[in-house]
Design an enzyme around this catalytic site. Structure first.
Site, PDB file in Angstrom:
ATOM      1  N   ALA A  83       2.134  -5.032  21.083  1.00 43.61           N
ATOM      2  CA  ALA A  83       0.950  -5.355  20.296  1.00 43.61           C
ATOM      3  C   ALA A  83      -0.320  -4.781  20.914  1.00 43.61           C
ATOM      4  O   ALA A  83      -1.185  -4.238  20.204  1.00 43.61           O
ATOM      5  CB  ALA A  83       0.835  -6.869  20.169  1.00 43.61           C
ATOM      6  N   HIS A  89      -8.353 -18.531  47.561  1.00 46.88           N
ATOM      7  CA  HIS A  89      -7.213 -19.245  48.143  1.00 46.88           C
ATOM      8  C   HIS A  89      -7.263 -20.718  47.755  1.00 46.88           C
ATOM      9  O   HIS A  89      -8.343 -21.313  47.795  1.00 46.88           O
ATOM     10  CB  HIS A  89      -7.248 -19.148  49.672  1.00 46.88           C
ATOM     11  CG  HIS A  89      -6.166 -19.938  50.333  1.00 46.88           C
ATOM     12  ND1 HIS A  89      -4.856 -19.520  50.354  1.00 46.88           N
ATOM     13  CD2 HIS A  89      -6.195 -21.147  50.967  1.00 46.88           C
ATOM     14  CE1 HIS A  89      -4.124 -20.428  50.994  1.00 46.88           C
ATOM     15  NE2 HIS A  89      -4.915 -21.420  51.369  1.00 46.88           N
ATOM     16  N   GLY A 102       0.832  -1.213   0.000  1.00 39.36           N
ATOM     17  CA  GLY A 102       0.000   0.000   0.000  1.00 39.36           C
ATOM     18  C   GLY A 102       0.855   1.247   0.000  1.00 39.36           C
ATOM     19  O   GLY A 102       1.850   1.323   0.729  1.00 39.36           O
ATOM     20  N   ASP A 134       3.363   0.338  16.103  1.00 38.50           N
ATOM     21  CA  ASP A 134       4.817   0.528  16.210  1.00 38.50           C
ATOM     22  C   ASP A 134       5.334   1.685  15.363  1.00 38.50           C
ATOM     23  O   ASP A 134       6.434   2.179  15.615  1.00 38.50           O
ATOM     24  CB  ASP A 134       5.554  -0.742  15.744  1.00 38.50           C
ATOM     25  CG  ASP A 134       5.581  -1.838  16.794  1.00 38.50           C
ATOM     26  OD1 ASP A 134       4.869  -1.711  17.811  1.00 38.50           O
ATOM     27  OD2 ASP A 134       6.302  -2.837  16.593  1.00 38.50           O
ATOM     28  N   GLY A 166      16.766  -3.903  18.993  1.00 46.35           N
ATOM     29  CA  GLY A 166      15.614  -3.012  18.930  1.00 46.35           C
ATOM     30  C   GLY A 166      15.004  -2.992  17.545  1.00 46.35           C
ATOM     31  O   GLY A 166      15.477  -3.683  16.627  1.00 46.35           O
ATOM     32  N   VAL A 187      13.880  -7.289  25.832  1.00 45.66           N
ATOM     33  CA  VAL A 187      12.841  -8.319  25.983  1.00 45.66           C
ATOM     34  C   VAL A 187      13.045  -9.439  24.962  1.00 45.66           C
ATOM     35  O   VAL A 187      13.042 -10.631  25.311  1.00 45.66           O
ATOM     36  CB  VAL A 187      11.439  -7.678  25.806  1.00 45.66           C
ATOM     37  CG1 VAL A 187      10.362  -8.737  25.909  1.00 45.66           C
ATOM     38  CG2 VAL A 187      11.223  -6.583  26.832  1.00 45.66           C
ATOM     39  N   ILE A 188      13.262  -9.069  23.699  1.00 38.43           N
ATOM     40  CA  ILE A 188      13.367 -10.086  22.643  1.00 38.43           C
ATOM     41  C   ILE A 188      14.630 -10.933  22.832  1.00 38.43           C
ATOM     42  O   ILE A 188      14.593 -12.160  22.738  1.00 38.43           O
ATOM     43  CB  ILE A 188      13.327  -9.409  21.253  1.00 38.43           C
ATOM     44  CG1 ILE A 188      11.933  -8.776  21.032  1.00 38.43           C
ATOM     45  CG2 ILE A 188      13.650 -10.398  20.133  1.00 38.43           C
ATOM     46  CD1 ILE A 188      11.802  -7.946  19.771  1.00 38.43           C
ATOM     47  N   ALA A 214      19.529  -8.438  18.278  1.00 32.42           N
ATOM     48  CA  ALA A 214      18.233  -8.066  18.875  1.00 32.42           C
ATOM     49  C   ALA A 214      18.420  -6.740  19.611  1.00 32.42           C
ATOM     50  O   ALA A 214      18.291  -6.653  20.828  1.00 32.42           O
ATOM     51  CB  ALA A 214      17.759  -9.170  19.817  1.00 32.42           C
ATOM     52  N   GLU A 271      25.296  -7.014  26.094  1.00 32.24           N
ATOM     53  CA  GLU A 271      24.400  -5.860  26.271  1.00 32.24           C
ATOM     54  C   GLU A 271      25.241  -4.616  26.530  1.00 32.24           C
ATOM     55  O   GLU A 271      26.054  -4.593  27.456  1.00 32.24           O
ATOM     56  CB  GLU A 271      23.439  -6.136  27.447  1.00 32.24           C
ATOM     57  CG  GLU A 271      22.648  -4.948  27.937  1.00 32.24           C
ATOM     58  CD  GLU A 271      21.793  -4.273  26.874  1.00 32.24           C
ATOM     59  OE1 GLU A 271      20.984  -4.964  26.236  1.00 32.24           O
ATOM     60  OE2 GLU A 271      21.955  -3.049  26.674  1.00 32.24           O
TER      61      GLU A 271
HETATM   62  C1  LIG Z   1      10.341 -11.751  18.618  1.00 34.11           C
HETATM   63  C2  LIG Z   1       9.296 -10.742  19.021  1.00 34.11           C
HETATM   64  C3  LIG Z   1       8.483 -10.997  20.115  1.00 34.11           C
HETATM   65  C4  LIG Z   1       7.509 -10.085  20.486  1.00 34.11           C
HETATM   66  N1  LIG Z   1       6.716 -10.378  21.555  1.00 34.11           N
HETATM   67  C5  LIG Z   1       5.764  -9.508  21.932  1.00 34.11           C
HETATM   68  C6  LIG Z   1       4.899  -9.809  23.019  1.00 34.11           C
HETATM   69  O1  LIG Z   1       4.989 -10.871  23.630  1.00 34.11           O
HETATM   70  N2  LIG Z   1       3.949  -8.906  23.339  1.00 34.11           N
HETATM   71  C7  LIG Z   1       3.818  -7.707  22.680  1.00 34.11           C
HETATM   72  O2  LIG Z   1       2.947  -6.913  23.030  1.00 34.11           O
HETATM   73  N3  LIG Z   1       4.628  -7.398  21.655  1.00 34.11           N
HETATM   74  C8  LIG Z   1       5.585  -8.264  21.260  1.00 34.11           C
HETATM   75  N4  LIG Z   1       6.373  -7.959  20.195  1.00 34.11           N
HETATM   76  C9  LIG Z   1       6.170  -6.677  19.509  1.00 34.11           C
HETATM   77  C10 LIG Z   1       4.971  -6.750  18.571  1.00 34.11           C
HETATM   78  O3  LIG Z   1       5.183  -7.774  17.643  1.00 34.11           O
HETATM   79  C11 LIG Z   1       4.753  -5.423  17.883  1.00 34.11           C
HETATM   80  O4  LIG Z   1       4.631  -4.401  18.855  1.00 34.11           O
HETATM   81  C12 LIG Z   1       3.488  -5.442  17.051  1.00 34.11           C
HETATM   82  O5  LIG Z   1       3.537  -6.465  16.073  1.00 34.11           O
HETATM   83  C13 LIG Z   1       3.260  -4.100  16.355  1.00 34.11           C
HETATM   84  O6  LIG Z   1       2.080  -4.140  15.659  1.00 34.11           O
HETATM   85  P1  LIG Z   1       1.839  -3.247  14.356  1.00 34.11           P
HETATM   86  O7  LIG Z   1       0.506  -3.657  13.818  1.00 34.11           O
HETATM   87  O8  LIG Z   1       2.062  -1.832  14.684  1.00 34.11           O
HETATM   88  O9  LIG Z   1       2.986  -3.653  13.327  1.00 34.11           O
HETATM   89  P2  LIG Z   1       3.377  -5.046  12.676  1.00 34.11           P
HETATM   90  O10 LIG Z   1       2.970  -6.184  13.506  1.00 34.11           O
HETATM   91  O11 LIG Z   1       4.803  -4.917  12.301  1.00 34.11           O
HETATM   92  O12 LIG Z   1       2.477  -5.112  11.361  1.00 34.11           O
HETATM   93  C14 LIG Z   1       2.616  -4.222  10.312  1.00 34.11           C
HETATM   94  C15 LIG Z   1       2.123  -4.899   9.055  1.00 34.11           C
HETATM   95  O13 LIG Z   1       2.075  -3.926   8.015  1.00 34.11           O
HETATM   96  C16 LIG Z   1       2.622  -4.486   6.819  1.00 34.11           C
HETATM   97  N5  LIG Z   1       3.100  -3.384   5.984  1.00 34.11           N
HETATM   98  C17 LIG Z   1       4.120  -2.534   6.214  1.00 34.11           C
HETATM   99  N6  LIG Z   1       4.202  -1.606   5.231  1.00 34.11           N
HETATM  100  C18 LIG Z   1       3.196  -1.893   4.367  1.00 34.11           C
HETATM  101  C19 LIG Z   1       2.748  -1.304   3.177  1.00 34.11           C
HETATM  102  N7  LIG Z   1       3.316  -0.206   2.686  1.00 34.11           N
HETATM  103  N8  LIG Z   1       1.696  -1.872   2.528  1.00 34.11           N
HETATM  104  C20 LIG Z   1       1.087  -2.977   3.040  1.00 34.11           C
HETATM  105  N9  LIG Z   1       1.461  -3.563   4.174  1.00 34.11           N
HETATM  106  C21 LIG Z   1       2.495  -3.026   4.831  1.00 34.11           C
HETATM  107  C22 LIG Z   1       3.729  -5.390   7.346  1.00 34.11           C
HETATM  108  O14 LIG Z   1       4.102  -6.340   6.370  1.00 34.11           O
HETATM  109  C23 LIG Z   1       3.038  -6.003   8.557  1.00 34.11           C
HETATM  110  O15 LIG Z   1       2.281  -7.120   8.179  1.00 34.11           O
HETATM  111  C24 LIG Z   1       7.347  -8.874  19.765  1.00 34.11           C
HETATM  112  C25 LIG Z   1       8.150  -8.610  18.660  1.00 34.11           C
HETATM  113  C26 LIG Z   1       9.115  -9.536  18.281  1.00 34.11           C
HETATM  114  C27 LIG Z   1       9.956  -9.246  17.082  1.00 34.11           C
END
Ligand SMILES: Cc1cc2nc3c(=O)[nH]c(=O)nc-3n(C[C@H](O)[C@H](O)[C@H](O)COP(=O)(O)OP(=O)(O)OC[C@H]3O[C@@H](n4cnc5c(N)ncnc54)[C@H](O)[C@@H]3O)c2cc1C
Length: 473
Positions: free
Chosen positions: A325, A449, A120, A317, A276, A189-190, A274, A209
């Site tokens: 998430a 309890h 998009g 994010d 960030g 965290v990761i 990892a 770290e």
């Molecule tokens: C290993 C790991 C473990 C994690 N564990 C946790 C956890 O336990 N709990 C937690 O809360 N968070 C966790 N997180 C963080 C969490 O995954 C993110 O905070 C969350 O996915 C962010 O959601 P989002 O929808 O903003 O972005 P994303 O999940 O990154 O989704 C964005 C989507 O947009 C799509 N996209 C991007 N640009 C375009 C475009 N131009 N056109 C169409 N599609 C596009 C991408 O392909 C993707 O599918 C973890 C992250 C990692 C890497």
């Protein structure tokens, strides 16, 4: 094609925005370009495909493996030789991911959201160009556009990613063999979650770290206790260690770093970077769209996730705030409600954080260090899981619960837990803080309890030195 709302990105921020907008009787399309290693498209973003869900699947499996080896005998359960079938473990992880991402398509269908797979690009005038895998393009027109394009791992120039030896967190979730020696750059965290998974499955894990202390964003009483547990697990965490470079040499990776002891060298079979994540906006904003982006690449928004361009919003994010998430989900829902003219807010002060290690770590609100720095008078109560009957029965009596309360009005300022199911327990603290419960309100609430939740109850009593099941200090 015309829609009321077009959402770009189908991760945990984007897909809830699309669903809520459809629930608000708006016509909605959600465009997502996520492609898995096998070339298949999937909704769910980082969280479902390469983050929260696959990591938790492996954390659960690896924890069970370790417990079967080390703990079952304590319960009087004798097993024969315990061996690892990593292929089966990975198959389970992949199948959970597939079920969950497929579930989004079912949710889209039942709510009437049009899901589109492709890239998009926001064009001026609230139009979105969608480019499919075969290169064909389509232009959508929307009254409102929600950007939810998420984030991507930060790569280090001096540690060149090759996806085989030097990898990111996604690769590290899909290893098909347990690396004998695993290096991780970053004890966030990761890094801690991935390090725990592979350590439990047999890797020698070294985590480098750069910061001098572990988990600087967490309450330091909890962080110090966590460090002890990670060391016990066998994670070799080197704090204050700055990596200057890494080179693949044959089947190994040589990592150069410097810490308080001087220059150091580490040789590993796999190295996970990892350090960030950064906001992802590649190819997103066509010339003339004028959506503001800050110096770090985040799309700039106000407290309601509005960008500087009318009817363009951004969530998850890709905007400021913790990369979590559940934070993105609430922003997506808020924006979809605001587009429909409803009142909606996100309470940024009450966002829980969880680290799914063993013991788990979870918190909400301010750390003791933050409260101290604010100058507000406070009192602290804590309760050790060693005094919890349920934790003992679970053979998980490690850690403690800590509550920080205001002296002036008894407000709960922060709750910090390290212990069994901390991620589940923190929910009660989140609810209490969201509804402005006082510490006394928690004290007067009956907890079943024997449950782990009694630790929170007792910690609230300990704030006023009235704990029943622990010595008040
Ligand atoms: C290993 C790991 C473990 C994690 N564990 C946790 C956890 O336990 N709990 C937690 O809360 N968070 C966790 N997180 C963080 C969490 O995954 C993110 O905070 C969350 O996915 C962010 O959601 P989002 O929808 O903003 O972005 P994303 O999940 O990154 O989704 C964005 C989507 O947009 C799509 N996209 C991007 N640009 C375009 C475009 N131009 N056109 C169409 N599609 C596009 C991408 O392909 C993707 O599918 C973890 C992250 C990692 C890497």
């Amino acid at each position: 094609m015309n829609f009321d709302v077009v959402v770009i990105g189908g991760g945990p921020a984007g897909y809830p925005a699309a669903i809520r907008a459809a629930q608000n009787k708006l016509s909605v399309a959600c465009v997502d370009e996520w492609k898995n290693f096998d070339g298949s498209y999937a909704f769910g973003g980082t969280c479902l495909n390469a983050g929260c869900i696959p990591s938790k699947a492996l954390l659960e499996s690896s924890e069970l493996f370790l417990r079967a080896k080390e703990e079952f005998a304590i319960h009087g359960i004798k097993l024969g030789d315990i061996t690892l079938d990593l292929a089966a473990m990975q198959k389970r992880r992949a199948s959970i991911v597939k079920t969950m991402t497929g579930g989004i398509l079912a949710l889209f269908k039942s709510n009437g959201v049009v899901g589109m797979q492709g890239h998009g690009r926001l064009l001026p005038g609230n139009q979105v160009e969608v480019t499919a895998a075969d290169g064909t393009t389509l232009v959508l027109t929307a009254k409102d556009v929600v950007i939810a394009t998420g984030s991507t791992p930060i790569r280090l120039k001096t540690v060149p990613h090759d996806g085989v030896r030097i990898v990111d967190s996604w690769n590290a979730l899909e290893f098909d063999a347990v690396p004998k020696r695993l290096g991780v750059i970053g004890a966030g965290v990761i890094g801690l979650e991935l390090g725990s998974v592979w350590r439990r499955l047999g890797s020698e894990v070294t985590i480098l770290e750069a910061a001098p202390q572990l988990l600087p964003m967490a309450d330091q009483t909890i962080a110090k206790e966590a460090l002890r547990h990670f060391k016990k697990l066998g994670l070799d965490i080197k704090l204050g260690a700055t990596v200057s470079g890494a080179t693949v040499k044959g089947d190994a990776v040589e990592v150069e770093y410097a810490d308080a002891k001087g220059a150091g060298k580490l040789t590993v079979d796999k190295l996970v970077v990892a350090v960030g994540r950064r906001p992802f906006t590649a190819g997103l904003l066509a010339e003339g769209t004028e959506v503001g982006v800050d110096a770090r690449g985040f799309i700039t928004v106000d407290e309601h996730c509005r960008t500087n361009v009318a009817h363009v919003w951004a969530v998850g994010d890709v905007v400021r705030g913790p990369m979590l998430a559940h934070k993105g989900k609430e922003e997506g829902v808020m924006v979809a409600d605001r587009i429909a003219g409803k009142a909606a807010d996100v309470n940024y002060k009450v966002i829980p954080a969880v680290i799914y290690t063993a013991p788990e770590i979870a918190w909400v609100g301010q750390t003791e260090e933050e409260v101290k720095a604010s100058g507000r008078a406070y009192k602290v109560g804590s309760f050790p899981f060693a005094a919890s009957g349920r934790a003992r029965a679970m053979e998980a009596a490690q850690g403690s619960t800590k509550i920080i309360s205001a002296v002036d009005n008894d407000d709960i300022l922060g709750v910090h837990i390290i212990g069994p199911m901390a991620g589940e327990l923190i929910g009660e603290a989140v609810l209490a803080m969201e509804y402005s419960a006082s510490t006394e309100d928690l004290q007067r609430t009956i907890h079943a309890h024997p449950t782990l939740s009694e630790a929170l109850h007792e910690a609230s009593l300990a704030v006023d030195k009235r704990a029943i099941d622990a010595i008040n200090r």
